[in-house]
Motif scaffolding. Structure first.
Motif, mmCIF file in Angstrom:
data_model
loop_
_atom_site.group_PDB
_atom_site.id
_atom_site.type_symbol
_atom_site.label_atom_id
_atom_site.label_comp_id
_atom_site.label_asym_id
_atom_site.label_seq_id
_atom_site.Cartn_x
_atom_site.Cartn_y
_atom_site.Cartn_z
ATOM 1 N N ARG A 242 0.819 -1.223 0.000
ATOM 2 C CA ARG A 242 0.000 0.000 0.000
ATOM 3 C C ARG A 242 0.850 1.270 0.000
ATOM 4 N NH1 ARG A 242 -5.731 -0.318 2.186
ATOM 5 N NH2 ARG A 242 -6.278 -2.475 1.758
ATOM 6 N N ALA A 243 1.998 1.212 0.645
ATOM 7 C CA ALA A 243 2.882 2.388 0.683
ATOM 8 C C ALA A 243 3.390 2.706 -0.726
ATOM 9 C CB ALA A 243 4.047 2.146 1.631
ATOM 10 N N ARG A 244 3.773 1.662 -1.469
ATOM 11 C CA ARG A 244 4.264 1.849 -2.842
ATOM 12 C C ARG A 244 3.138 2.367 -3.737
ATOM 13 N NH1 ARG A 244 9.124 2.694 -5.255
ATOM 14 N NH2 ARG A 244 9.271 1.597 -7.213
ATOM 15 N N GLU A 245 1.942 1.832 -3.533
ATOM 16 C CA GLU A 245 0.780 2.273 -4.300
ATOM 17 C C GLU A 245 0.511 3.759 -4.034
ATOM 18 O OE1 GLU A 245 -3.972 1.196 -4.765
ATOM 19 O OE2 GLU A 245 -2.675 -0.127 -3.612
ATOM 20 N N ALA A 246 0.563 4.158 -2.774
ATOM 21 C CA ALA A 246 0.336 5.560 -2.412
ATOM 22 C C ALA A 246 1.432 6.461 -2.973
ATOM 23 C CB ALA A 246 0.269 5.702 -0.896
ATOM 24 N N GLN A 247 2.660 5.955 -2.934
ATOM 25 C CA GLN A 247 3.778 6.711 -3.504
ATOM 26 C C GLN A 247 3.551 6.941 -4.996
ATOM 27 O OE1 GLN A 247 7.505 4.568 -3.590
ATOM 28 N NE2 GLN A 247 8.716 6.438 -3.569
ATOM 29 N N GLY A 248 3.084 5.932 -5.679
ATOM 30 C CA GLY A 248 2.812 6.050 -7.105
ATOM 31 C C GLY A 248 1.700 7.026 -7.400
#
Length: 73
Positions: free
Chosen positions: A30-36
């Motif tokens: 989820r952190a990577r998704e939010a970063q994207g």
């Protein structure tokens, strides 16, 4: 930075952001998704800013031309 470079930079951010978002969704990160998503939104904001700058430059140039034409008459 030229207008073309600004547009390229904004599109690069949008594309990189989308890739990170998809990577996050696929891996469950989820952190990577939010970063994207954040990077993609920043790219869109840069694109809108570049458009606004172009518009302002056009208006300023028009005003300068009118003032020059008026002073020449």
């Amino acid at each position: 930075m030229s207008d073309v470079n600004k547009k390229f930079d904004s599109k690069k951010d949008q594309l990189s952001g989308k890739a990170k978002e998809v990577e996050g969704k696929v891996t469950g990160d989820r952190a990577r998704e939010a970063q994207g998503k954040t990077q993609s939104l920043m790219g869109k904001a840069k694109d809108k800013l570049a458009d606004a700058e172009e518009t302002v430059k056009g208006v300023v140039d028009e005003a300068k031309d009118k003032m020059k034409k008026t002073s020449d008459d």
